[in-house]
Motif scaffolding. Structure first.
Motif, mmCIF file in Angstrom:
data_model
loop_
_atom_site.group_PDB
_atom_site.id
_atom_site.type_symbol
_atom_site.label_atom_id
_atom_site.label_comp_id
_atom_site.label_asym_id
_atom_site.label_seq_id
_atom_site.Cartn_x
_atom_site.Cartn_y
_atom_site.Cartn_z
ATOM 1 N N ILE A 63 0.843 -1.192 0.000
ATOM 2 C CA ILE A 63 0.000 0.000 0.000
ATOM 3 C C ILE A 63 0.881 1.246 0.000
ATOM 4 C CG2 ILE A 63 -1.731 1.268 1.326
ATOM 5 C CD1 ILE A 63 -2.309 -1.576 2.675
ATOM 6 N N TYR A 64 0.564 2.191 -0.887
ATOM 7 C CA TYR A 64 1.272 3.483 -0.915
ATOM 8 C C TYR A 64 0.243 4.604 -0.867
ATOM 9 C CZ TYR A 64 4.202 7.375 -2.364
ATOM 10 O OH TYR A 64 4.873 8.584 -2.418
ATOM 11 N N LEU A 65 0.393 5.521 0.121
ATOM 12 C CA LEU A 65 -0.499 6.663 0.269
ATOM 13 C C LEU A 65 0.317 7.944 0.250
ATOM 14 C CD1 LEU A 65 -2.448 4.394 1.273
ATOM 15 C CD2 LEU A 65 -3.209 5.988 3.048
ATOM 16 N N GLU A 66 -0.208 8.959 -0.432
ATOM 17 C CA GLU A 66 0.416 10.279 -0.420
ATOM 18 C C GLU A 66 -0.670 11.347 -0.464
ATOM 19 O OE1 GLU A 66 3.931 12.859 -2.661
ATOM 20 O OE2 GLU A 66 3.508 10.796 -3.277
ATOM 21 N N ASN A 67 -0.607 12.285 0.481
ATOM 22 C CA ASN A 67 -1.597 13.357 0.590
ATOM 23 C C ASN A 67 -3.009 12.774 0.737
ATOM 24 O OD1 ASN A 67 0.414 15.371 0.238
ATOM 25 N ND2 ASN A 67 0.271 15.127 -1.980
ATOM 26 N N VAL A 68 -3.161 11.903 1.706
ATOM 27 C CA VAL A 68 -4.447 11.255 1.969
ATOM 28 C C VAL A 68 -4.862 11.551 3.411
ATOM 29 C CG1 VAL A 68 -5.686 9.061 2.089
ATOM 30 C CG2 VAL A 68 -4.001 9.436 0.280
ATOM 31 N N ASP A 69 -6.125 11.923 3.598
ATOM 32 C CA ASP A 69 -6.695 12.111 4.931
ATOM 33 C C ASP A 69 -7.663 10.971 5.206
ATOM 34 O OD1 ASP A 69 -5.316 14.486 5.025
ATOM 35 O OD2 ASP A 69 -7.056 15.745 4.607
ATOM 36 N N ILE A 70 -7.477 10.298 6.346
ATOM 37 C CA ILE A 70 -8.360 9.196 6.725
ATOM 38 C C ILE A 70 -8.961 9.482 8.087
ATOM 39 C CG2 ILE A 70 -8.519 6.742 7.279
ATOM 40 C CD1 ILE A 70 -6.355 6.183 5.256
ATOM 41 N N ILE A 71 -10.301 9.502 8.151
ATOM 42 C CA ILE A 71 -11.032 9.614 9.413
ATOM 43 C C ILE A 71 -11.855 8.344 9.563
ATOM 44 C CG2 ILE A 71 -12.730 10.910 10.736
ATOM 45 C CD1 ILE A 71 -11.935 13.392 9.169
ATOM 46 N N GLY A 72 -11.504 7.534 10.541
ATOM 47 C CA GLY A 72 -12.191 6.265 10.730
ATOM 48 C C GLY A 72 -11.343 5.332 11.560
ATOM 49 N N ASN A 73 -11.968 4.593 12.443
ATOM 50 C CA ASN A 73 -11.236 3.748 13.378
ATOM 51 C C ASN A 73 -10.752 2.459 12.731
ATOM 52 O OD1 ASN A 73 -11.663 5.602 15.494
ATOM 53 N ND2 ASN A 73 -13.698 4.744 15.857
ATOM 54 N N TYR A 74 -9.685 1.906 13.317
ATOM 55 C CA TYR A 74 -9.139 0.587 12.963
ATOM 56 C C TYR A 74 -8.596 0.548 11.534
ATOM 57 C CZ TYR A 74 -12.699 0.201 16.580
ATOM 58 O OH TYR A 74 -13.494 0.455 17.669
ATOM 59 N N VAL A 75 -8.011 1.639 11.094
ATOM 60 C CA VAL A 75 -7.475 1.677 9.734
ATOM 61 C C VAL A 75 -6.292 0.717 9.590
ATOM 62 C CG1 VAL A 75 -5.951 3.663 10.236
ATOM 63 C CG2 VAL A 75 -6.686 3.198 7.885
ATOM 64 N N PHE A 76 -6.267 -0.014 8.492
ATOM 65 C CA PHE A 76 -5.191 -0.939 8.121
ATOM 66 C C PHE A 76 -4.923 -2.031 9.164
ATOM 67 C CE2 PHE A 76 -3.758 2.852 5.518
ATOM 68 C CZ PHE A 76 -4.218 2.322 4.323
#
Length: 297
Positions: free
Chosen positions: A140-153
């Motif tokens: 997995i590659y993320l760049e300039n990502v906002d995540i709102i939510g529990n138990y991510v990944f």
């Protein structure tokens, strides 16, 4: 010559089942399951998906300027080589057991149970809202990502994130090989039971986070309002630029912080000599036994 279908409305089950090598432009898929099941080589533009299971068992799919509405749930499963750009993804459980996924400028308004058991994922310039995003996925590659939510990944492996922001309780649990650079994290119980995770130039706010980790690295990081950190962590290399509320029972490694308010060490549980703990300013309190009301989760 490629088939072009433009300005059409389809409904009914499997309305364009098995279509290959086609351009779909300004299409609305209404009521009816699996409109594009077992398709390949599609360029999809300005299209609206309104109902369940639109892209299953598909290959080589490019989507731009399109919308997956709320009832297009469980929408993209068992699909390989898919790109989605400048699109709104409103449905839960949208990706499952897919590979080679590329997302750019997408907005997940309800990403609950999305991106499960997927691999080869690249997400850029996007926003994600929803619990349990990315469970058991890899590469997995993320760049300039906002995540709102529990138990991510939860349970994911081989993750790299740059310039990302996470508001997530219990993020990065049970993971393997994680690297975060220039990221901010706000949550609780960060990264428990993870093997090899590193934070570089990150800001971390985590209630009792960074525990039960093997091979933990923090380089030029802030730990904000973080207490009881590093419990049962081994192979620690931590450089922390601010004041840490408390550290409890690390197993091994080196921790260097600007200031540490409290150090709690129970010699019956860990070897006090196995971890070097350095505070630039004096430690306020050191407790060399387990007599504390601040117990682990």
């Amino acid at each position: 010559m490629r088939k072009v279908i433009r300005d059409k409305y389809f409904e009914g089950e499997r309305s364009l089942y098995g279509i290959e090598d086609a351009v779909l432009d300004s299409i609305t898929f209404g009521y009816g399951e699996s409109p594009l099941k077992e398709t390949s080589g599609l360029d999809i533009k300005n299209t609206i998906f309104t109902y369940k299971y639109p892209l299953w068992y598909s290959n080589q799919i490019n989507v731009v300027n399109s919308t997956f509405e709320t009832m297009s749930r469980s929408g993209i499963w068992y699909t390989n080589d898919i790109s989605i750009k400048n699109s709104n993804l409103q449905a839960p459980k949208l990706f499952r057991r897919c590979s080679k996924i590329e997302l750019d400028h997408v907005f997940f308004s309800n990403a609950e149970e999305t991106m499960w058991s997927c691999n080869q994922i690249k997400i850029t310039n996007s926003q994600v809202n929803g619990d349990y995003f990315g469970k058991d996925s890899s590469d997995i590659y993320l760049e300039n990502v906002d995540i709102i939510g529990n138990y991510v990944f939860d349970g994911a492996n081989n993750i790299e994130c740059h310039n990302c922001h996470f508001v997530s309780k219990d993020a990065f649990w049970n993971c393997e090989n994680v690297k975060l650079v220039n990221c901010s994290l706000d949550g609780e119980y960060l990264a428990w039971n993870t093997n090899h995770i590193e934070f570089i130039n990150c800001s971390i706010k985590s209630d009792q986070g960074l525990c039960y980790i093997n091979d933990l690295k923090l380089e030029n990081c802030q730990l904000l309002h973080t207490g009881l950190a590093f419990e049962k962590c081994s192979k620690i290399k931590a450089e922390i630029t601010n004041e840490v509320d408390s550290i409890k029972n690390p197993i091994s490694g080196k921790i260097h912080a600007h200031r540490i308010k409290t150090i709690i060490i129970d010699p019956e549980k860990v070897d006090p000599q196995a971890t070097q703990i350095i505070s630039d300013l004096p430690v306020f309190e050191r407790i060399d036994h387990s007599d504390t009301n601040q117990e682990a989760k």
